[in-house]
Design a protein around this motif. Structure first.
Motif, short mmCIF file in Angstrom:
data_model
loop_
_atom_site.label_atom_id
_atom_site.label_comp_id
_atom_site.label_asym_id
_atom_site.label_seq_id
_atom_site.Cartn_x
_atom_site.Cartn_y
_atom_site.Cartn_z
N TRP A 368 4.75 14.25 -24.93
CA TRP A 368 5.91 13.82 -24.33
C TRP A 368 6.60 12.88 -25.30
N LEU A 369 7.69 13.31 -25.68
CA LEU A 369 8.57 12.59 -26.63
C LEU A 369 9.49 11.58 -25.78
N MET A 370 9.40 10.20 -26.18
CA MET A 370 10.02 9.39 -25.38
C MET A 370 10.75 8.27 -26.38
N ARG A 371 11.82 7.64 -25.98
CA ARG A 371 12.38 6.57 -26.61
C ARG A 371 12.34 5.27 -25.94
N ASP A 372 10.93 4.71 -25.80
CA ASP A 372 10.43 3.52 -25.21
C ASP A 372 10.15 2.57 -26.15
N PRO A 373 10.98 1.54 -26.51
CA PRO A 373 10.62 0.71 -27.89
C PRO A 373 9.50 -0.25 -27.58
N THR A 393 7.72 10.63 -15.77
CA THR A 393 8.69 9.35 -16.25
C THR A 393 8.94 9.37 -17.48
N LEU A 394 9.18 10.50 -18.26
CA LEU A 394 9.69 10.73 -19.42
C LEU A 394 10.96 9.97 -19.66
N ALA A 395 11.00 9.04 -20.63
CA ALA A 395 11.87 8.11 -20.87
C ALA A 395 12.88 7.91 -22.27
N THR A 396 13.84 7.79 -22.00
CA THR A 396 14.70 7.52 -23.13
C THR A 396 15.54 6.15 -23.00
N ARG A 397 16.35 5.54 -24.01
CA ARG A 397 17.17 4.59 -23.71
C ARG A 397 18.56 4.66 -23.66
N ARG A 398 19.28 3.75 -22.83
CA ARG A 398 20.73 4.39 -22.67
C ARG A 398 21.37 3.98 -24.21
N THR A 399 22.70 4.93 -24.43
CA THR A 399 23.19 4.70 -25.66
C THR A 399 24.34 3.58 -25.58
N THR A 400 24.54 3.28 -26.92
CA THR A 400 25.63 2.02 -26.78
C THR A 400 26.93 2.21 -26.42
#
Length: 551
Positions: A368-373, A393-400
């Motif tokens: 699972w590739l995630m962008r959870d810091p 609940t595969l996750a990423t972050r909101r973009t600026t």
């Protein structure tokens, strides 16, 4: 023959108000059937606004059914450069009234009567065990959509026509998609992508970005797969042949920009013989474990590829990229997102030197590739139920660049279960499918391909981690007090739950997941509700994180 395309065979499977409305205009006297990919190439080349990149010949054009000397064709959209999730409406969802949308579709069809329309056929699924015939109708002026679609899927040459005739039979209708990118409606200012998944039909209206047509077709194909014994996968799959002859088959699932294609096509410095199934769309037979690619080509970003890179050699078409004149007076692409974000290309299957359409070797590991810091670069999940829960609940972050409503936490995670926003069946189907799959002996990992608490995780580290896992190097240790999670010792990336600041952020991100799952209990009338065990497992992680071992 795989799917049902005529009334003499399984007529009840193709009876619905929406399907009849969508299919009927395919037979109008203003419709021109397109018989070959070569014919579509010439139509797209001559379509107003197309740029023929004279300095970029298509590699092995004739092997793709294209004319000798065919060039890469570039076509650009305007302000819209990506898919619009808000435009999707699905029969069976709350507040989707079939009579209302049937009326809108009839009017949309009527609005095309004084225009020439083109129809084409293609196959979704590249092995006789899973093949679906698909039909697309587009108005004159949008020939590039038709060209990209027939390249993205498999056009019906003699070989694939014979394969389809001999393929496994499914009690499903052919896919039919009616479209009008110029359609406008005051109630749908962003356009409308309307799906009747149980009858394998859709209308794509007021939307001209090609990704809508690619994913719209896959939406119906994945739904068909899920109803007929397959796991539907929006991900990449490849096999590494290791020293000693052992094979390691890995599947990677991630949202756009997470590194899914980069990992799938990585050569690992030539250390292994690599075989690629696909980097975006495949299905896995639940009973026997083999995997089948759904598409012959690759629709990928051009952001990280210069015009003279090796990957660019295999481009067949380009979307939303620039062009300029070279010293030789020929036209070349200006890529790397100079014109806009999300520039795209269709690359041929020749991009992967060892490309296959079926992978009979069973999958060894899911990533699972995630962008959870708050996640270290890699986490091994040893509990199949938890592994499937974290996939859900595969996750990423909101973009600026994202505009947020007042009160929205900018650090909160954004979730897309199994990286597949194109699901038209209950989420629990995928949850149970992946849980059973992981319980059969498939390993589960989380790869953080973003940053860990502000420290970037470079692609070369991610690839090294994958190589260590593939080679079975003894590198995982228990993670603090967690009973089902393990980590690697990686300098500079060791999580410290005794640090209050880190612990609070980790707990907050797990609470994001719990909130997301609880929201599914009521969203869409509970259509995507998950079993209680998913929340129980995440609450167990919270309890364990709240009582870390002393450092």
């Amino acid at each position: 023959m795989a799917t049902i395309g005529c009334i003499e065979n399984g007529f009840e499977k193709i009876q619905s108000r929406i399907r009849t409305t969508v299919e009927t205009p395919f037979y109008g006297n203003n419709v021109m059937p397109v018989a070959s990919v070569k014919e579509v190439y010439y139509l797209a080349k001559d379509s107003p606004g197309t740029i023929e990149l004279s300095g970029m010949p298509v590699f092995e054009a004739e092997k793709m059914g294209l004319p000798e000397g065919a060039k890469v064709l570039l076509f650009n959209d305007g302000a819209v450069l990506g898919r619009c999730a808000a435009a999707r409406r699905i029969v069976g969802e709350p507040n989707v009234k079939v009579d209302e949308y049937a009326t809108k579709l009839r009017e949309a069809v009527y609005g095309t009567r004084f225009r020439r329309l083109y129809r084409a056929e293609a196959i979704v699924g590249l092995h006789p065990d899973f093949m679906i015939k698909a039909h697309l109708l587009v108005p004159e002026g949008h020939e590039n959509i038709l060209y990209n679609w027939i390249l993205n899927f498999q056009y019906l040459d003699d070989c694939y026509s014979k394969m389809y005739q001999d393929s496994r039979v499914y009690p499903e209708g052919d896919i039919f998609i009616f479209s009008d990118p110029d359609w406008q409606h005051p109630e749908h200012p962003l356009g409308l992508a309307f799906f009747d998944p149980n009858h394998n039909c859709a209308a794509i209206l007021g939307l001209r970005y090609f990704g809508e047509f690619k994913k719209g077709t896959l939406t119906l194909a994945w739904g068909t797969a899920a109803r007929n014994g397959f796991l539907s996968c929006h991900g990449g799959l490849k096999r590494l042949k290791l020293h000693g002859g052992r094979n390691f088959v890995m599947a990677v699932f991630g949202l756009s920009g997470s590194g899914k294609s980069t990992i799938t096509h990585a050569t690992h410095g030539g250390k292994y013989e690599i075989t690629v199934l696909h980097d975006d769309a495949f299905v896995v037979n639940r009973d026997e474990g083999y995997s089948i690619a759904l598409e012959p080509t690759y629709f990928d970003k051009t952001q990280d590829y210069s015009m003279d890179s090796e990957a660019s050699r295999f481009i067949v078409t380009l979307q939303n990229n620039g062009a300029s004149i070279g010293k030789d007076g020929k036209l070349y692409a200006m890529m790397e997102d100079l014109r806009n974000g999300n520039g795209r290309a269709i690359r041929s299957r020749f991009w992967s030197p060892n490309r296959v359409d079926i992978m009979k070797d069973p999958i060894n590991a899911i990533f699972w590739l995630m962008r959870d810091p708050t996640m270290p670069p890699v986490v091994k999940v040893t509990n199949p139920c938890l592994g499937s829960t974290l996939g859900a609940t595969l996750a990423t972050r909101r973009t600026t660049a994202e505009r947020l409503a007042p009160g929205v936490d900018p650090d909160a995670l954004v979730f897309e279960p199994y990286a597949n926003p194109f699901r038209v069946y209950p989420l629990s189907v995928d949850y149970e499918g992946f849980k059973t799959f992981l319980a059969s002996g498939v390993d589960c990992y989380i790869l953080n391909t973003g940053d860990f608490m502000g420290k970037d995780i470079e692609a070369k580290l991610t690839l090294q981690i994958i190589e260590n896992i593939a080679e079975e190097k003894p590198c995982f240790v228990p993670w603090d007090n967690f009973s089902d999670l393990q980590i690697m010792h990686l300098d500079g990336f060791m999580p410290d739950l005794s640090d209050k600041g880190y612990r609070e952020q980790f707990i907050a991100r797990m609470n994001d997941r719990i909130k997301f799952i609880k929201g599914k209990e009521t969203e869409r009338g509970g259509f995507d509700k998950l079993p209680p065990e998913t929340i129980e497992l995440l609450e167990k992680i919270l309890e364990e994180a709240s009582h870390p071992k002393t450092k």
